[in-house]
Design a protein around this motif. Structure first.
Motif, PDB file in Angstrom:
ATOM      1  N   ARG A  40       5.583  34.038  -4.530  1.00 24.75           N
ATOM      2  CA  ARG A  40       5.761  33.589  -5.772  1.00 24.75           C
ATOM      3  C   ARG A  40       4.348  34.160  -6.619  1.00 24.75           C
ATOM      4  O   ARG A  40       3.378  34.059  -6.108  1.00 24.75           O
ATOM      5  N   SER A  44       2.043  32.580 -15.100  1.00 27.53           N
ATOM      6  CA  SER A  44       3.422  32.411 -15.712  1.00 27.53           C
ATOM      7  C   SER A  44       4.091  33.619 -16.100  1.00 27.53           C
ATOM      8  O   SER A  44       3.318  34.687 -16.309  1.00 27.53           O
ATOM      9  N   ARG A  46       7.161  33.352 -17.632  1.00 25.74           N
ATOM     10  CA  ARG A  46       8.216  33.008 -18.792  1.00 25.74           C
ATOM     11  C   ARG A  46       8.278  33.986 -19.984  1.00 25.74           C
ATOM     12  O   ARG A  46       7.004  34.319 -20.455  1.00 25.74           O
ATOM     13  N   THR A  77      12.751  35.242  -7.945  1.00 23.38           N
ATOM     14  CA  THR A  77      11.783  34.137  -8.288  1.00 23.38           C
ATOM     15  C   THR A  77      11.306  34.370  -9.425  1.00 23.38           C
ATOM     16  O   THR A  77      11.245  33.211 -10.395  1.00 23.38           O
ATOM     17  N   GLU A  80      14.168  33.512 -12.060  1.00 22.37           N
ATOM     18  CA  GLU A  80      14.244  32.136 -12.018  1.00 22.37           C
ATOM     19  C   GLU A  80      13.537  31.234 -12.681  1.00 22.37           C
ATOM     20  O   GLU A  80      13.652  30.269 -13.448  1.00 22.37           O
ATOM     21  N   ASN A  81      12.096  31.809 -12.964  1.00 21.15           N
ATOM     22  CA  ASN A  81      10.937  31.118 -13.581  1.00 21.15           C
ATOM     23  C   ASN A  81      10.822  31.912 -14.907  1.00 21.15           C
ATOM     24  O   ASN A  81       9.855  31.769 -15.783  1.00 21.15           O
TER      25      ASN A  81
END
Length: 326
Positions: A40, A44, A46, A77, A80-81
């Motif tokens: 992961r 961040s 995003r 991942t 997804e984020n």
């Protein structure tokens, strides 16, 4: 932009990051006792433009399958984020050799791998000197970027050839186009005529055959070019054939130095004067350490990858970078 390099590709990743004048973004990778794993990002992602670098050559106790799964899951991942775009930077793309059916009920693994990347939401894949360019471009439905190393090999070829006439040689029929493009690039850069040759190679049930040899190599400096060197058997077979026909010097050139089982025979052979690969795979550096006397030169490829990433992020012209004419 976020830039990650997964475990096993950190060395190349660090080189690319330096060339981009950024730091590698931190991430976590955990392996569980039953063989499963997770990874992961630790920052961040995003709304970010994400680039994840990982070469998918097995070695060092880690299979190509494990590396592929880790890369796929990490890309998923990020999406997804909330990543706005996820680009897989895969200098060496696993399973690219099996791109068509040559026997009854054969898999077409190149296409299956492409479907896996797309299922994870990958927006773009960048690779380097893939085994079969047409198969690669036809397999992927997401944006596919192919980088080649012709310009990188031109300087060492000129240095090694010296005053000898040069022949660019393909060790099998499948690599003829790759060798022709290198020949044309050399002629354009040097203004000198470069000869060309190739030989026949058929493989069935791991038995290699074929005797056809085309090209004049006598008294020339011959550069045998391929996309990869694994055991080195293909290169050595071609080198011996060129020596038998009077080649003055023989050198082996490949982008990806896998150097698996049997490569020590290649390193110890007097049929090949120099072996030149890039650092697209950590195995090349490891081979240099394990075989310090091997005639092995490693060309850094990080700057080419960094230039591609910068142009994709900015955006800029990839065609201009790799020399495709308008």
């Amino acid at each position: 932009m976020r830039f990650f390099a997964l475990k096993g590709s950190e060395q190349l990743g660090a080189t690319v990051a330096r060339s981009l004048a950024i730091d590698l973004d931190p991430h976590e990778e955990r392996d569980f006792e039953d063989g499963e794993h997770k990874a992961r990002p630790l920052v961040s992602v995003r709304g970010k433009d994400i680039y994840v670098l990982h070469s998918l050559a097995g070695g060092g106790g880690v299979s190509a399958n494990d590396k592929l799964c880790k890369l796929l899951f990490f890309l998923a991942t990020c999406k997804e984020n909330g990543a706005a775009r996820a680009t897989a930077v895969v200098p060496y793309l696993a399973y690219a050799r099996k791109d068509r059916q040559t026997k009854a009920r054969d898999p077409v693994t190149t296409r299956y791998v492409a479907q896996l990347f797309e299922a994870m939401g990958t927006d773009r894949i960048v690779t380097l000197d893939v085994h079969n360019l047409s198969a690669f471009q036809n397999a992927f439905r997401c944006e596919s970027i192919h980088l080649d190393t012709r310009k990188h090999f031109a300087p060492p070829i000129g240095k090694l050839a010296g005053d000898l006439p040069v022949t660019i040689f393909s060790p099998d029929g499948g690599g003829v186009k790759r060798a022709q493009l290198l020949k044309e690039a050399l002629e354009a850069e040097t203004g000198k005529e470069v000869s060309f040759g190739f030989m026949e190679k058929r493989r069935s049930r791991n038995v290699v055959s074929g005797e056809l040899f085309a090209g004049d190599v006598a008294d020339n400096a011959v550069f045998i070019v391929d996309d990869m060197i694994s055991s080195g058997g293909t290169m050595l077979r071609a080198a011996l054939a060129c020596r038998e026909r009077g080649a003055r010097a023989v050198h082996a050139i490949a982008t990806h130095g896998l150097f698996g089982k049997g490569a020590d025979v290649l390193f110890g052979s007097r049929a090949i004067d120099r072996i030149i690969v890039t650092d697209s795979i950590d195995a090349a550096t490891a081979a240099k350490v394990l075989h310090p006397q091997a005639p092995l030169d490693i060309l850094p490829i990080g700057r080419l990858i960094s230039m591609a990433i910068r142009r994709l992020h900015t955006p800029g012209s990839i065609s201009e970078l790799i020399g495709i004419e308008d």
